[in-house]
Scaffold this active site. Structure first.
Site, PDB file in Angstrom:
ATOM      1  N   GLY A 181      74.656  51.926  77.793  1.00 25.69           N
ATOM      2  CA  GLY A 181      75.598  51.191  78.227  1.00 25.69           C
ATOM      3  C   GLY A 181      76.704  51.144  79.413  1.00 25.69           C
ATOM      4  O   GLY A 181      76.809  52.601  79.343  1.00 25.69           O
ATOM      5  N   PRO A 182      77.399  49.892  79.894  1.00 23.21           N
ATOM      6  CA  PRO A 182      78.705  50.871  80.799  1.00 23.21           C
ATOM      7  C   PRO A 182      79.980  51.033  79.964  1.00 23.21           C
ATOM      8  O   PRO A 182      79.445  51.095  78.626  1.00 23.21           O
ATOM      9  CB  PRO A 182      78.385  49.298  81.564  1.00 23.21           C
ATOM     10  CG  PRO A 182      78.919  48.161  80.120  1.00 23.21           C
ATOM     11  CD  PRO A 182      77.096  48.676  79.040  1.00 23.21           C
ATOM     12  N   PRO A 183      80.471  51.465  80.437  1.00 27.66           N
ATOM     13  CA  PRO A 183      82.026  51.980  79.925  1.00 27.66           C
ATOM     14  C   PRO A 183      82.652  51.383  79.742  1.00 27.66           C
ATOM     15  O   PRO A 183      82.556  50.078  80.191  1.00 27.66           O
ATOM     16  CB  PRO A 183      82.746  52.775  81.601  1.00 27.66           C
ATOM     17  CG  PRO A 183      81.787  52.434  81.770  1.00 27.66           C
ATOM     18  CD  PRO A 183      80.727  51.802  81.901  1.00 27.66           C
ATOM     19  N   VAL A 185      82.417  49.493  76.230  1.00 25.41           N
ATOM     20  CA  VAL A 185      81.809  48.759  75.344  1.00 25.41           C
ATOM     21  C   VAL A 185      81.986  49.077  74.079  1.00 25.41           C
ATOM     22  O   VAL A 185      81.568  48.025  73.214  1.00 25.41           O
ATOM     23  CB  VAL A 185      80.729  48.260  75.863  1.00 25.41           C
ATOM     24  CG1 VAL A 185      81.245  47.677  76.780  1.00 25.41           C
ATOM     25  CG2 VAL A 185      79.850  49.566  75.700  1.00 25.41           C
ATOM     26  N   GLY A 186      82.343  49.558  73.958  1.00 28.95           N
ATOM     27  CA  GLY A 186      82.931  50.576  71.797  1.00 28.95           C
ATOM     28  C   GLY A 186      81.705  51.470  71.852  1.00 28.95           C
ATOM     29  O   GLY A 186      81.399  51.887  70.500  1.00 28.95           O
ATOM     30  N   LYS A 187      81.026  52.272  72.584  1.00 35.22           N
ATOM     31  CA  LYS A 187      79.510  52.868  72.371  1.00 35.22           C
ATOM     32  C   LYS A 187      80.084  54.573  71.452  1.00 35.22           C
ATOM     33  O   LYS A 187      79.830  54.444  70.129  1.00 35.22           O
ATOM     34  CB  LYS A 187      79.139  53.337  73.076  1.00 35.22           C
ATOM     35  CG  LYS A 187      78.212  52.677  73.984  1.00 35.22           C
ATOM     36  CD  LYS A 187      77.239  53.052  74.904  1.00 35.22           C
ATOM     37  CE  LYS A 187      78.058  53.392  76.777  1.00 35.22           C
ATOM     38  NZ  LYS A 187      79.012  53.485  77.179  1.00 35.22           N
ATOM     39  N   THR A 188      81.406  54.943  71.830  1.00 36.21           N
ATOM     40  CA  THR A 188      81.817  56.009  71.040  1.00 36.21           C
ATOM     41  C   THR A 188      82.450  55.849  70.525  1.00 36.21           C
ATOM     42  O   THR A 188      81.858  56.138  68.719  1.00 36.21           O
ATOM     43  CB  THR A 188      82.743  57.005  72.049  1.00 36.21           C
ATOM     44  OG1 THR A 188      81.738  56.705  73.210  1.00 36.21           O
ATOM     45  CG2 THR A 188      82.923  58.289  71.592  1.00 36.21           C
ATOM     46  N   SER A 515      62.849  42.767  92.041  1.00 35.34           N
ATOM     47  CA  SER A 515      63.233  41.784  91.198  1.00 35.34           C
ATOM     48  C   SER A 515      63.466  40.532  92.558  1.00 35.34           C
ATOM     49  O   SER A 515      63.561  38.957  91.704  1.00 35.34           O
ATOM     50  CB  SER A 515      63.881  41.650  89.689  1.00 35.34           C
ATOM     51  OG  SER A 515      64.998  42.148  90.222  1.00 35.34           O
ATOM     52  N   LYS A 558      70.898  40.764  83.115  1.00 38.57           N
ATOM     53  CA  LYS A 558      70.700  39.564  84.160  1.00 38.57           C
ATOM     54  C   LYS A 558      71.004  37.988  83.597  1.00 38.57           C
ATOM     55  O   LYS A 558      71.644  37.498  83.644  1.00 38.57           O
ATOM     56  CB  LYS A 558      69.475  39.181  84.883  1.00 38.57           C
ATOM     57  CG  LYS A 558      68.760  40.748  85.936  1.00 38.57           C
ATOM     58  CD  LYS A 558      67.362  40.284  85.871  1.00 38.57           C
ATOM     59  CE  LYS A 558      67.269  41.970  86.722  1.00 38.57           C
ATOM     60  NZ  LYS A 558      65.986  41.755  87.551  1.00 38.57           N
TER      61      LYS A 558
END
Length: 612
Positions: A181-183, A185-188, A515, A558
């Site tokens: 995921g992008p930085p 966004v709460g992954k860690t 695409s 998208k």
């Protein structure tokens, strides 16, 4: 002659000493000869003493006295030289012994002092006091602890991904997991909270892929562990003196029975990612060293065991990365479940700002949350903007009755100082336009609108029109443009060579994938047929030379971009229909198999096919 013999006796006595001469004479049977008045007997006794030869029993003939005396003199000279060398060696040996004895006494004194006072010295005690003073310092009010969510429910957005993570860890058969995921966004944060709720008593070892480094010679490896060879790295004193290598355990063994969390996994060297593969399979780390001798009885039992059986490393791997999955080692990916975190929407960013302000006790003017959300799609960056605006307000001493008040002007000042620009999304418009189609792309886990323009003029020379495409968009997008021109001719009979066609991807970005082919086709078809297209419909899909719409990737990202821009409808390949979550996307979807389905979704009629 007698005087010469007496002189030689005096020299011998001076060299050896009277007592030693008498003792030597007694052992060699030379005492009677020494006391004799006969010159021959005294000469024979001298020969026995000098050469230490008791077998000489006949005195030399009178005619050979001089030769015998010369021989004795030479032998006596050798004896004196040997005596001198022996004395020199004995003196040096004595000096060495004295030095060793003094050094030994000094070591004993030092060890005695160390045993009584410990290993500390005034210098080490001063350094310890400096470290303790540093530990007592801190930021007056560290904000990072208050800003970080304390529970899974407090994480804004990506509820589906968080639930999936908890399910995979709490299962009776927990899985290795990679979070994409992008930085911001709460992954860690989600990983830490999920691991704490999963097994709080289990070991939890956290590291960052950006700091994992190793020596190619395998002398140091913080991840798997390493062997400290006695010559190069130096083992403990008792092992180093014996030439015994000492294995040092790594992070994977420390995490045995628990979880190893590697933040920014994609930043770790590919070699580190491959090192994990064998450990995940064997659940054990092996050590090797050319210095290890399994027959050496001086090797401690634990060293024997580590070299023979290895160290246990049975753990659950959780990695987080902002990289694309294609940049992670494929073999490592095949052993892990993959969870994708989506970018946060503007309403979610605004919610992050409001919740953070509440935790920090910051009072904000109405509209501050949405103003901050217009500058970023990262929750972490939004919090940083809020703190910057708070600092600006604090410096200006603007207060509210209940505390500090952050205004829209403070947010604007913080954004200006940080050179932030509001997100430039392409908004949907309820109107139609000729030669403009809205495609969709993905970059760094975030979707975006790809604006494609086309214009067509009658060729200045009939049948010899030109076809131009901006090269910065990439060779794949250029090939899609030529394919689109062929499809236009196939379905409408219009030969693009009758026109000077210019296709442009607004912004000049590189389109690394096919695409955008559908959007390029629609723009070209609209330009040559002068058919206006709706500007609130976004599309994605690869177009084949037969007009078929083929599967593409990144549908979730998208759909996010289309929803952010307010699009009314999303056109995607029928093969991707299952990848689209209509409820989550909040946008209508049309699955297309060929360009005729696309025309129906655009509410346009294809031009009647004409003869070329």
């Amino acid at each position: 002659m007698s005087r010469r013999i007496a002189a030689l006796y005096d020299v011998l006595t001076g060299a050896l000493g009277a007592d030693k001469v008498v003792l030597r004479a007694g052992k060699l049977g030379a005492l009677p000869l020494m006391r004799s008045q006969a010159v021959a007997d005294r000469l024979l006794g001298l020969q026995r003493l000098v050469f230490e030869d008791p077998t000489r029993d006949k005195p030399p003939a009178r005619a050979s006295y001089i030769a015998a005396l010369d021989e004795v003199a030479d032998g006596l000279a050798d004896l004196l030289a040997q005596r001198s060398i022996d004395e020199t060696i004995e003196r040096k040996v004595g000096e060495k012994i004295a030095e060793r004895h003094d050094a030994y006494l000094r070591e004993l004194r030092i060890e005695t002092l160390r045993d009584e006072s410990g290993p500390e010295t005034p210098a080490t005690e001063a350094r310890l006091r400096d470290l303790e003073a540093l530990e007592r310092r801190s930021v007056p009010r560290p904000a990072e602890h208050a800003m970080r969510p304390a529970s899974l429910d407090a994480i804004v957005g990506n509820e589906t991904a968080v639930r999936s993570l908890v399910a995979k860890l709490a299962s009776p058969f927990p899985q290795h997991v990679i979070l994409y995921g992008p930085p911001g966004v709460g992954k860690t944060t989600a990983a830490r909270l999920a691991l704490q709720s999963f097994a709080p008593e289990a070991p939890f070892v956290e590291c960052s892929g950006t700091t994992l480094r190793y020596d190619p010679r395998e002398s140091t490896n913080p991840l798997l562990g390493s062997v400290h060879d006695p010559i190069y790295q130096g083992s403990r004193k008792e092992l180093g003196e014996g030439g015994i290598p000492e294995p040092k355990l790594g992070l994977v063994t420390r995490a045995h029975g628990g979880v190893l969390f590697i933040d920014e996994l994609g930043e770790a060297a590919p070699a580190f990612q491959r090192m994990l593969l064998k450990v995940l399979e064997d659940k054990r780390v092996r050590f090797e060293s050319s210095y290890y001798d399994e027959r050496d009885t001086n090797v401690p039992a634990y060293v024997h065991r580590l070299f023979r059986a290895g160290a246990p490393a049975d753990f659950v791997l959780v990695g987080a990365t902002t990289r694309d999955p294609s940049e992670i080692d494929p073999a490592l990916r095949s052993r892990c479940a993959e969870i994708f975190f989506e970018p946060l929407t503007q309403p979610q960013i605004a919610e992050v700002v409001r919740s953070t302000a509440a935790r920090l006790g910051i009072h904000c003017q109405r509209g501050v949350d949405t103003a901050i959300a217009s500058y970023t799609m990262e929750g972490r960056k939004a919090v940083q903007i809020l703190i910057d605006a708070y600092a600006h307000a604090h410096a200006q001493r603007t207060t509210a009755p209940n505390g500090m008040h952050v205004t829209l002007a403070d947010v604007a000042s913080a954004a200006q100082v940080a050179r932030l620009v509001a997100n430039d999304t392409i908004p949907a418009r309820a109107e139609r336009e000729i030669g403009r189609a809205l495609g969709l792309g993905v970059a760094n886990h975030a979707g975006s609108i790809v604006e494609v323009e086309a214009v067509a003029f009658p060729a200045s020379i009939e049948g010899k029109g030109s076809f131009r495409f901006n090269e910065t968009a990439g060779s794949m997008a250029r090939d899609s443009a030529f394919t689109a021109a062929a499809v236009v001719r196939a379905i409408s009979g219009i030969d693009c060579s009758a026109f000077d066609v210019h296709v442009n991807v607004v912004g000049g970005g590189n389109i690394d994938g096919p695409s955008a082919g559908l959007a390029i086709f629609c723009a070209i078809w609209s330009a040559v047929t002068q058919t206006p297209l709706p500007q609130d419909v976004a599309m994605t899909g690869e177009i084949s030379i037969q007009g078929k719409i083929r599967r593409v990737g990144g549908i979730a990202e998208k759909a996010y971009a289309a929803r952010q821009s307010g699009m009314r409808r999303l056109i995607l390949p029928r093969e991707n229909a299952r990848d689209f979550d209509g409820g989550a996307a909040g946008i209508a979807c049309v699955a297309a198999s060929d360009v005729r389905d696309v025309f129906r979704a655009l509410d346009v009629l294809p031009a009647r096919k004409r003869r070329a």
